[in-house]
Design an enzyme around this catalytic site. Structure first.
Site, PDB file in Angstrom:
ATOM      1  N   LEU A  33      -5.075  -3.537  -3.964  1.00 30.07           N
ATOM      2  CA  LEU A  33      -4.451  -4.843  -3.698  1.00 30.07           C
ATOM      3  C   LEU A  33      -4.377  -5.104  -2.198  1.00 30.07           C
ATOM      4  CD1 LEU A  33      -1.518  -4.714  -6.280  1.00 30.07           C
ATOM      5  CD2 LEU A  33      -3.930  -5.336  -6.614  1.00 30.07           C
TER       6      LEU A  33
ATOM      7  N   ARG B  48       5.647 -10.181   6.988  1.00 29.30           N
ATOM      8  CA  ARG B  48       6.579  -9.446   7.842  1.00 29.30           C
ATOM      9  C   ARG B  48       5.919  -8.876   9.099  1.00 29.30           C
ATOM     10  NH1 ARG B  48       8.672  -6.245   2.572  1.00 29.30           N
ATOM     11  NH2 ARG B  48       6.662  -7.043   1.838  1.00 29.30           N
TER      12      ARG B  48
ATOM     13  N   LYS C 199      -2.881  -8.334   7.060  1.00 30.98           N
ATOM     14  CA  LYS C 199      -2.209  -7.045   7.274  1.00 30.98           C
ATOM     15  C   LYS C 199      -3.150  -5.849   7.156  1.00 30.98           C
ATOM     16  CE  LYS C 199       0.958  -5.511   4.310  1.00 30.98           C
ATOM     17  NZ  LYS C 199       2.300  -5.360   3.722  1.00 30.98           N
TER      18      LYS C 199
ATOM     19  N   THR D  94       1.915  -9.299  -6.962  1.00 32.86           N
ATOM     20  CA  THR D  94       1.045  -8.136  -7.208  1.00 32.86           C
ATOM     21  C   THR D  94       0.502  -8.116  -8.648  1.00 32.86           C
ATOM     22  OG1 THR D  94       3.101  -6.885  -7.551  1.00 32.86           O
ATOM     23  CG2 THR D  94       2.001  -6.606  -5.439  1.00 32.86           C
TER      24      THR D  94
ATOM     25  N   ASN E 129       9.512   3.040  -5.997  1.00 34.53           N
ATOM     26  CA  ASN E 129       8.168   2.850  -6.533  1.00 34.53           C
ATOM     27  C   ASN E 129       7.171   2.889  -5.373  1.00 34.53           C
ATOM     28  OD1 ASN E 129       5.856   1.896  -7.847  1.00 34.53           O
ATOM     29  ND2 ASN E 129       6.506  -0.257  -7.662  1.00 34.53           N
TER      30      ASN E 129
ATOM     31  N   ASN F   1       4.905  -2.644   6.091  1.00 34.72           N
ATOM     32  CA  ASN F   1       5.182  -4.070   5.973  1.00 34.72           C
ATOM     33  C   ASN F   1       5.474  -4.708   7.319  1.00 34.72           C
ATOM     34  OD1 ASN F   1       4.973  -4.095   3.095  1.00 34.72           O
ATOM     35  ND2 ASN F   1       6.992  -3.156   3.003  1.00 34.72           N
TER      36      ASN F   1
ATOM     37  N   TYR G 119     -28.007  -7.139  39.665  1.00 41.56           N
ATOM     38  CA  TYR G 119     -27.898  -8.373  38.888  1.00 41.56           C
ATOM     39  C   TYR G 119     -28.124  -9.573  39.786  1.00 41.56           C
ATOM     40  CZ  TYR G 119     -25.669 -11.534  35.461  1.00 41.56           C
ATOM     41  OH  TYR G 119     -25.390 -12.527  34.550  1.00 41.56           O
TER      42      TYR G 119
ATOM     43  N   ALA H 296     -26.863   4.999  57.062  1.00 39.76           N
ATOM     44  CA  ALA H 296     -25.615   4.326  56.661  1.00 39.76           C
ATOM     45  C   ALA H 296     -25.689   2.844  56.978  1.00 39.76           C
ATOM     46  CB  ALA H 296     -24.440   4.961  57.393  1.00 39.76           C
TER      47      ALA H 296
ATOM     48  N   ARG I 183     -30.285  -1.688  59.302  1.00 40.08           N
ATOM     49  CA  ARG I 183     -29.195  -2.348  60.031  1.00 40.08           C
ATOM     50  C   ARG I 183     -29.705  -2.771  61.406  1.00 40.08           C
ATOM     51  NH1 ARG I 183     -27.090   3.638  59.989  1.00 40.08           N
ATOM     52  NH2 ARG I 183     -27.951   4.328  61.963  1.00 40.08           N
TER      53      ARG I 183
HETATM   54  C1  UD1 Z   1       5.552  -3.460  -3.581  1.00 40.12           C
HETATM   55  C2  UD1 Z   1       6.225  -3.255  -4.948  1.00 40.12           C
HETATM   56  C3  UD1 Z   1       7.429  -2.356  -4.762  1.00 40.12           C
HETATM   57  C4  UD1 Z   1       7.024  -1.046  -4.110  1.00 40.12           C
HETATM   58  C5  UD1 Z   1       6.253  -1.295  -2.829  1.00 40.12           C
HETATM   59  C6  UD1 Z   1       5.643   0.011  -2.355  1.00 40.12           C
HETATM   60  C7  UD1 Z   1       5.812  -5.313  -6.171  1.00 40.12           C
HETATM   61  C8  UD1 Z   1       6.390  -6.589  -6.661  1.00 40.12           C
HETATM   62  N1  UD1 Z   1       6.616  -4.526  -5.453  1.00 40.12           N
HETATM   63  O1  UD1 Z   1       6.464  -4.151  -2.764  1.00 40.12           O
HETATM   64  O2  UD1 Z   1       8.031  -2.107  -6.020  1.00 40.12           O
HETATM   65  O3  UD1 Z   1       8.150  -0.254  -3.859  1.00 40.12           O
HETATM   66  O4  UD1 Z   1       5.163  -2.215  -3.046  1.00 40.12           O
HETATM   67  O5  UD1 Z   1       4.959  -0.147  -1.131  1.00 40.12           O
HETATM   68  O6  UD1 Z   1       4.677  -5.010  -6.489  1.00 40.12           O
HETATM   69  N2  UD1 Z   1      -0.649  -8.299  -2.721  1.00 40.12           N
HETATM   70  C9  UD1 Z   1      -1.699  -9.036  -3.222  1.00 40.12           C
HETATM   71  N3  UD1 Z   1      -1.422 -10.260  -3.762  1.00 40.12           N
HETATM   72  C10 UD1 Z   1      -0.180 -10.763  -3.850  1.00 40.12           C
HETATM   73  C11 UD1 Z   1       0.897  -9.999  -3.324  1.00 40.12           C
HETATM   74  C12 UD1 Z   1       0.627  -8.767  -2.779  1.00 40.12           C
HETATM   75  O7  UD1 Z   1      -2.842  -8.617  -3.187  1.00 40.12           O
HETATM   76  O8  UD1 Z   1      -0.019 -11.887  -4.363  1.00 40.12           O
HETATM   77  C13 UD1 Z   1      -0.947  -6.972  -2.128  1.00 40.12           C
HETATM   78  C14 UD1 Z   1      -0.524  -6.885  -0.675  1.00 40.12           C
HETATM   79  O9  UD1 Z   1      -1.585  -7.288   0.159  1.00 40.12           O
HETATM   80  C15 UD1 Z   1      -0.163  -5.409  -0.520  1.00 40.12           C
HETATM   81  C16 UD1 Z   1       0.254  -4.994  -1.903  1.00 40.12           C
HETATM   82  O10 UD1 Z   1      -0.222  -5.987  -2.792  1.00 40.12           O
HETATM   83  O11 UD1 Z   1      -1.294  -4.654  -0.122  1.00 40.12           O
HETATM   84  C17 UD1 Z   1       1.780  -4.870  -2.016  1.00 40.12           C
HETATM   85  O12 UD1 Z   1       2.358  -6.105  -1.693  1.00 40.12           O
HETATM   86  P1  UD1 Z   1       3.649  -6.238  -0.777  1.00 40.12           P
HETATM   87  O13 UD1 Z   1       3.993  -7.662  -0.652  1.00 40.12           O
HETATM   88  O14 UD1 Z   1       3.499  -5.429   0.445  1.00 40.12           O
HETATM   89  O15 UD1 Z   1       4.706  -5.563  -1.761  1.00 40.12           O
HETATM   90  P2  UD1 Z   1       6.055  -4.840  -1.360  1.00 40.12           P
HETATM   91  O16 UD1 Z   1       7.096  -5.840  -1.083  1.00 40.12           O
HETATM   92  O17 UD1 Z   1       5.831  -3.802  -0.350  1.00 40.12           O
HETATM   93 CA    CA Z   2       4.109  -3.282   0.928  1.00 43.22          CA
END
Ligand code: UD1
Ligand code: CA
Length: 471
Positions: free
Chosen positions: A15, A22, A29, A86, A177, A235, A395, A431, A448
């Site tokens: 993902l 943030r 990111k 996610t 998690n 983050n 150059y 020189a 020179r």
């Molecule tokens: C997420 C988890 C959280 C966990 C944490 C661990 C969810 C809702 N929460 O939170 O439980 O403890 O990771 O690091 O999953 N992304 C997408 N598409 C989206 C949203 C996010 O691809 O629509 C990707 C982001 O780019 C990132 C990853 O998913 O690489 C996680 O997303 P992020 O927003 O960082 O989740 P957290 O708030 O860290």
């Molecule tokens: Ca994250």
């Protein structure tokens, strides 16, 4: 095949579509660098080590930029046009796993340090327990920002609650998690059809499929880790800096164990691919980057910024040097305050001193350029001495030209060599000369104007001035 006879087919979804709000950045990111490499390269590497049949990376925010950065990688790109969470992100990769019956490993693009071994453990546990879903957890001293693992009194899993949706009591939970899962594809995609976006962020949360599995009385396995750093996500920029430190400490520890003295490990930055020989002493604020290779018995005094540099044995870099894409053979000395730019080759025993810049040039064995010099696009022979303030004028505003200097040549101080030009073996250049024509071997070149001394001039001058003052 595993012990229980299940297949070991693996598919991976990473993902990486989020903006990383943030981070407060215009750069996606997963393209922010850690240890000199974009964040996404870490989960990608860990994924590959599981020998998956396919890796799908979900991209969205800055998709083009992310895909371009990783062009040529053996992955498929799944576009998530709107970042709806996610859970929605995983849904976007579905079409790449139609009919796939192996295990799907889901990784987060912003969790860089999860180890190959941990992923293998999650997969193994998933198979052993015949779970539909398995997740990685860890207890953190500071769980802020993570989804919390909610368990019943008997320790059985009850669900995952995101921090912003958690009650005060839930927020006190330290088990979190990791955002790393293994799932059966059939379960995964049908469960994702059931989750809602009724939460504080109005997003489809992937962790909500835990609740779906439990409501269907399906098995969810958890693997709990001890190593905090492995599951840490990035983050914020502060977390990025913290992880950079963790990585650096790990790499520095490894090199110290291998016989490298680091006078100040806190300010020593060594990238992953760097190779260092034995009995090396490295001073403070040293950066060894890219594919830099350091031979044995070298000394790097400090404030050194080396990228793709190759140092032979016994090289001494004095304080303050910047070296890029250059080769330094045995016993070369460079610095203090020297700049070696791409394409520099210094043969054995060359000395490059203060305020000397070398670019795209080869300097022969034993040759010295000790002070205030620019050597660009040049071939310099061996045992030659380049006087202070010598400049190759390479150059003309349009094109670059080469300067060739032979062996045992003496270039006098403050010489300009206007390229293209050649100075033959054993030649001398007086020189202050501007050399525009080739100098034959063994000749003295002088360009020179001749010096004229006027005897008694000062006394006459003073007398004249004094008289003017009296009038
Ligand atoms: C997420 C988890 C959280 C966990 C944490 C661990 C969810 C809702 N929460 O939170 O439980 O403890 O990771 O690091 O999953 N992304 C997408 N598409 C989206 C949203 C996010 O691809 O629509 C990707 C982001 O780019 C990132 C990853 O998913 O690489 C996680 O997303 P992020 O927003 O960082 O989740 P957290 O708030 O860290
Ligand atoms: Ca994250």
């Amino acid at each position: 095949m595993t012990e229980d006879g299940a297949t070991t087919r693996v598919g991976v979804i990473i993902l990486a579509a989020g903006q990383g709000k943030r981070m407060r950045s215009s750069l996606p990111k997963v393209l922010h660098c850690l240890g000199g490499k974009p964040l996404l390269s870490y989960p990608l590497k860990a994924a590959r080590q599981q020998k998956p049949e396919r890796i799908a990376v979900v991209v969205g925010h800055g998709a083009e930029q992310v895909e371009a950065t990783f062009a040529g990688n053996d992955v498929v790109w799944a576009l998530q046009e709107n970042q709806l969470g996610t859970g929605d992100a995983v849904r976007c990769a579905r079409r790449y796993f139609e009919g796939f019956s192996g295990d799907l490993l889901i990784l987060s693009g912003d969790v860089p340090f999860v180890s190959t071994r941990t992923l293998a453990t999650v997969l193994m546990r998933h198979r052993q327990e015949q779970a539909v879903l398995s997740l990685l957890t860890a207890s953190l001293t500071n769980p802020k920002g993570y989804g919390r693992i909610v368990r019943a009194a008997d320790g059985s899993l009850r669900g995952i609650v995101e921090e912003r949706d958690a009650s005060g009591e839930e927020q006190a939970i330290r088990e979190v998690n990791a955002g790393i899962y293994t799932a059966r594809p059939h379960f995964l995609f049908s469960a994702l059809a059931e989750i809602t976006n009724r939460n504080d962020q109005g997003e489809y949360y992937l962790p909500d499929i835990v609740g779906v599995a439990l409501s269907q009385a399906k098995k969810v396995a958890t693997v709990r880790l001890d190593d905090e750093a492995e599951i840490r996500g990035i983050n914020t920029r502060e977390e990025l800096a913290m992880m950079e430190r963790v990585l650096q400490e790990r790499i520095n520890r490894r090199w110290m164990g291998a016989g490298v003295t680091l006078k100040d490990p806190h300010t020593t930055y060594i990238e992953e691919e760097v190779v260092i020989g034995k009995d090396i002493v490295i001073g403070p604020n040293t950066h060894l980057l890219g594919h830099t290779v350091i031979g044995e018995r070298c000394r790097i005094d400090g404030n050194a910024y080396l990228t793709d540099a190759r140092l032979g044995d016994g090289v001494h870099l004095k304080f303050n040097v910047v070296i890029t894409d250059s080769v330094l053979e045995e016993k070369v000395e460079v610095g203090p305050f020297s700049h070696l730019r791409p394409g520099t080759v210094l043969k054995r025993n060359v000395h490059i001193g203060n305020f000397v810049e070398v670019k795209n040039s080869t300097v022969g064995e034993g040759t010295k350029a000790s002070h205030l010099t620019y050597i660009g696009d040049a071939s310099v022979g061996s045992e030659t001495n380049i006087g202070a303030g010598t400049i190759t004028c390479n150059y003309d505003g349009f094109l670059k030209y080469r300067t060739t200097i032979g062996d045992r040549v003496q270039i006098g101080s403050d010489t300009q060599l206007v390229a293209p030009v050649a100075v033959g073996d054993d030649a001398y250049v007086g020189a202050g000369s501007t050399v525009t024509e080739d100098v034959p071997a063994g000749a003295l070149a002088l360009s020179r104007t001749q010096q004229k001394n006027i005897p008694g001039w000062v006394e006459r001058f003073r007398a004249r001035q004094k008289k003017k003052g009296e009038n």
